[in-house]
Design an enzyme around this catalytic site. Structure first.
Site, short mmCIF file in Angstrom:
data_model
loop_
_atom_site.label_atom_id
_atom_site.label_comp_id
_atom_site.label_asym_id
_atom_site.label_seq_id
_atom_site.Cartn_x
_atom_site.Cartn_y
_atom_site.Cartn_z
N THR A 1 42.01 36.29 40.00
CA THR A 1 43.26 35.59 40.33
C THR A 1 43.08 34.07 40.30
O THR A 1 41.97 33.56 40.50
CB THR A 1 43.71 36.00 41.75
OG1 THR A 1 44.78 35.17 42.17
CG2 THR A 1 42.59 35.87 42.77
N TYR B 1 41.83 36.83 51.34
CA TYR B 1 41.99 37.50 50.03
C TYR B 1 41.32 36.68 48.93
O TYR B 1 40.48 37.20 48.18
CB TYR B 1 43.48 37.70 49.71
CG TYR B 1 43.75 37.99 48.24
CD1 TYR B 1 43.33 39.19 47.66
CD2 TYR B 1 44.39 37.06 47.41
CE1 TYR B 1 43.55 39.46 46.30
CE2 TYR B 1 44.62 37.32 46.07
CZ TYR B 1 44.20 38.52 45.52
OH TYR B 1 44.42 38.77 44.19
P1 NAD Z 1 47.83 46.48 43.67
O1 NAD Z 1 47.59 46.23 45.11
O2 NAD Z 1 49.21 46.79 43.19
O3 NAD Z 1 46.91 47.68 43.18
C1 NAD Z 1 45.57 47.82 43.57
C2 NAD Z 1 45.12 49.22 43.18
O4 NAD Z 1 43.73 49.35 43.56
C3 NAD Z 1 45.88 50.35 43.89
O5 NAD Z 1 46.23 51.35 42.97
C4 NAD Z 1 44.90 50.87 44.92
O6 NAD Z 1 45.07 52.24 45.24
C5 NAD Z 1 43.56 50.60 44.22
N1 NAD Z 1 42.46 50.48 45.18
C6 NAD Z 1 42.42 49.70 46.29
N2 NAD Z 1 41.26 49.88 46.94
C7 NAD Z 1 40.55 50.77 46.22
C8 NAD Z 1 39.26 51.35 46.38
N3 NAD Z 1 38.50 51.05 47.43
N4 NAD Z 1 38.83 52.24 45.45
C9 NAD Z 1 39.61 52.57 44.38
N5 NAD Z 1 40.83 52.04 44.20
C10 NAD Z 1 41.30 51.16 45.09
O7 NAD Z 1 47.24 45.22 42.93
P2 NAD Z 1 47.77 44.44 41.62
O8 NAD Z 1 48.79 43.46 42.04
O9 NAD Z 1 48.08 45.42 40.56
O10 NAD Z 1 46.45 43.62 41.25
C11 NAD Z 1 45.44 44.22 40.45
C12 NAD Z 1 44.31 43.23 40.26
O11 NAD Z 1 44.79 42.04 39.65
C13 NAD Z 1 43.66 42.81 41.59
O12 NAD Z 1 42.28 42.70 41.37
C14 NAD Z 1 44.28 41.44 41.87
O13 NAD Z 1 43.39 40.64 42.61
C15 NAD Z 1 44.49 40.91 40.46
N6 NAD Z 1 45.61 39.96 40.29
C16 NAD Z 1 46.86 40.26 40.76
C17 NAD Z 1 47.91 39.38 40.52
C18 NAD Z 1 49.33 39.67 40.99
O14 NAD Z 1 50.19 38.80 40.89
N7 NAD Z 1 49.63 40.87 41.48
C19 NAD Z 1 47.66 38.18 39.83
C20 NAD Z 1 46.37 37.91 39.39
C21 NAD Z 1 45.34 38.81 39.62
O1 DAU Z 2 48.51 33.90 42.15
C1 DAU Z 2 48.11 35.22 41.97
C2 DAU Z 2 48.33 36.00 43.25
O2 DAU Z 2 49.75 36.17 43.39
C3 DAU Z 2 47.64 37.36 43.25
O3 DAU Z 2 46.24 37.16 43.20
C4 DAU Z 2 48.01 38.16 44.50
O4 DAU Z 2 47.42 39.45 44.43
C5 DAU Z 2 49.51 38.27 44.56
O5 DAU Z 2 49.88 38.93 45.75
C6 DAU Z 2 50.18 36.90 44.51
O6 DAU Z 2 49.89 36.14 45.73
P1 DAU Z 2 51.01 35.28 46.49
O7 DAU Z 2 50.59 35.12 47.89
O8 DAU Z 2 51.36 34.06 45.72
O9 DAU Z 2 52.25 36.33 46.34
P2 DAU Z 2 53.39 36.75 47.38
O10 DAU Z 2 54.39 37.56 46.59
O11 DAU Z 2 52.84 37.35 48.61
O12 DAU Z 2 54.06 35.37 47.79
C7 DAU Z 2 54.65 34.53 46.81
C8 DAU Z 2 55.20 33.30 47.55
O13 DAU Z 2 56.31 33.72 48.36
C9 DAU Z 2 54.20 32.67 48.49
O14 DAU Z 2 54.38 31.26 48.50
C10 DAU Z 2 54.56 33.24 49.86
C11 DAU Z 2 56.06 33.42 49.75
N1 DAU Z 2 56.64 34.54 50.54
C12 DAU Z 2 56.08 35.78 50.39
C13 DAU Z 2 56.54 36.85 51.11
C14 DAU Z 2 55.91 38.21 50.97
C15 DAU Z 2 57.72 34.34 51.38
O15 DAU Z 2 58.27 33.21 51.47
N2 DAU Z 2 58.19 35.39 52.09
C16 DAU Z 2 57.63 36.65 52.02
O16 DAU Z 2 58.12 37.57 52.72
#
Ligand code: NAD
Ligand code: DAU
Length: 347
Positions: A130, A155
């Site tokens: 991330t 995180y």
């Molecule tokens: P998510 O939380 O939607 O999914 C995570 C998955 O990992 C789930 O299916 C969960 O069951 C599985 N998991 C968790 N713990 C586990 C364990 N101990 N063993 C096996 N499986 C396990 O996450 P996401 O948003 O899809 O993110 C996926 C990856 O991408 C993460 O590594 C996250 O850090 C990274 N990432 C996410 C974002 C974003 O915006 N969501 C952005 C950049 C990077």
């Molecule tokens: O930048 C990549 C990351 O983006 C990933 O690595 C993370 O897994 C993913 O969860 C995301 O992190 P953020 O903390 O940026 O995402 P989130 O959707 O939780 O929040 C986005 C923005 O909105 C942040 O500034 C916090 C704000 N927020 C979030 C929630 C859940 C609110 O204002 N209210 C809320 O209820």
């Protein structure tokens, strides 16, 4: 090739699994996931009976299970996404993030190194990370691959630690690896604890929209299928021991994004203009809240020709349409434990 994708039942993982299963019939795609609250096999219903797809339920923290899996199946590549991914949950329970994100990653690194026995020809360990590892930007500037790590939440500290372990296995044991650091994703199958799906769900149910602090925090949003396409490209063509930043060239202050979301939702739900905006409520800020993330994605663009293909307006419309026509999915994931979670975090 046998490819192991971890976390394939989650948000980004399910888009990646679908893409790999459909685009590479000659590969066998193993999806390893222990189905935490964030993992959901309903995300993969459309491809679950594909001949080149297999689901394996298991925990990456369980060293014995992981070693056994790697000795039974001869993986050529690992694409590692399994993680605890929500910042707010990491503030409540940091240790869970150390277990999954750090120890889980080291287990996978050890199993890869040991099963490949230093014969690394055509092997690759791809770690999906991330942009949060870089910490927070001020009003100007962009994260490049050379920006020093400066994580601010449990995180991002756990993800930074896992990135360092991956790099160290490359340097110490010669393990072939690649890392990517991506900005905020959005799209279908996004669990409604994160800003966009949470707010879509709340607007549908006429619940308040809890904006943290003054709402001036800024994120760089990317449509999830564009991220999956970038991972596919980097896995196949990325240079060994390199890092690639992935981003949307698409910065939005939270409050502006929420207003746009409200406007589209009013139109889709046939509500009067301005009705959803009335749900906006400013609430207590997230501790250690990073002000701004923004990615410089020049490297992946110049080396691999990648750039986002979906504009934010198109992506948001697609995402909202998906949530509105998948009420059953939304109901399933917001029943049970979700209600407790919501009460604890937002009451
Ligand atoms: P998510 O939380 O939607 O999914 C995570 C998955 O990992 C789930 O299916 C969960 O069951 C599985 N998991 C968790 N713990 C586990 C364990 N101990 N063993 C096996 N499986 C396990 O996450 P996401 O948003 O899809 O993110 C996926 C990856 O991408 C993460 O590594 C996250 O850090 C990274 N990432 C996410 C974002 C974003 O915006 N969501 C952005 C950049 C990077
Ligand atoms: O930048 C990549 C990351 O983006 C990933 O690595 C993370 O897994 C993913 O969860 C995301 O992190 P953020 O903390 O940026 O995402 P989130 O959707 O939780 O929040 C986005 C923005 O909105 C942040 O500034 C916090 C704000 N927020 C979030 C929630 C859940 C609110 O204002 N209210 C809320 O209820």
């Amino acid at each position: 090739m046998n490819i192991l994708i971890t976390g394939g039942a989650g948000f980004i993982g399910s888009h990646l699994v679908r893409r790999m299963v459909q685009n590479y019939p000659e590969y066998t795609i193993y999806n390893l996931d222990n189905l935490t609250y964030a993992g959901n096999l309903e995300n993969l219903k459309d491809i679950e009976s594909s001949l080149n797809y297999e689901f394996v339920k298991g925990d990456i923290v369980d060293e014995g299970f992981i070693n056994d899996l790697f000795s039974r199946l001869d993986f050529d590549g690992v694409i590692h996404l399994a993680a605890e991914s929500h910042v707010d949950r990491s503030i409540e329970d940091p240790l869970e993030f150390v277990r999954t994100n750090v120890i889980g990653t080291v287990n996978l690194l050890n199993a890869s190194k040991n099963s490949w026995k230093e014969n690394y020809y055509r092997k690759k360990f791809y770690h999906v990370s991330t942009d949060e590892v870089y910490g927070s930007l001020g009003q100007d500037g962009l994260f490049t691959e050379k920006t020093p790590y400066n994580p601010n939440s449990p995180y991002s500290a756990s993800k930074a630690s896992s990135d360092h372990f991956v790099r160290s296995y490359g340097k110490t044991y010669g393990l072939p690896f690649v890392i990517s650091n991506c900005s905020n994703n959005y799209g279908p199958y996004h669990f409604p604890e994160k800003l966009i799906p949470l707010f879509i769900n709340n607007i549908i149910h006429n619940k308040s929209l809890p904006v943290y602090g003054d709402g001036k925090y800024t994120r760089d949003w990317l449509y999830v299928e564009d991220h999956a396409r970038a991972i596919d490209l980097i896995f196949h063509k990325g240079r060994n021991q390199e890092t690639y930043n992935i981003g949307g060239f698409n910065e939005w202050q939270n409050i502006e994004l929420v207003k746009l979301l409200c406007e589209i939702m009013d139109r889709k739900l046939d509500r009067e203009k301005g009705e959803s905006e009335k749900l906006i409520t400013y609430v207590k800020d997230r501790p250690g809240h990073d002000l701004r993330y923004a990615i410089d994605a020049t490297k992946i663009n110049q080396e691999l020709g990648w750039k986002p293909s979906v504009t934010f307006e198109q992506g948001l419309e697609k995402t909202i349409d998906w949530y509105l026509s998948n009420a059953v999915w939304l109901d399933h994931v917001t029943s049970g434990d979700y209600k407790e979670y919501y009460k604890k975090m937002y009451s």
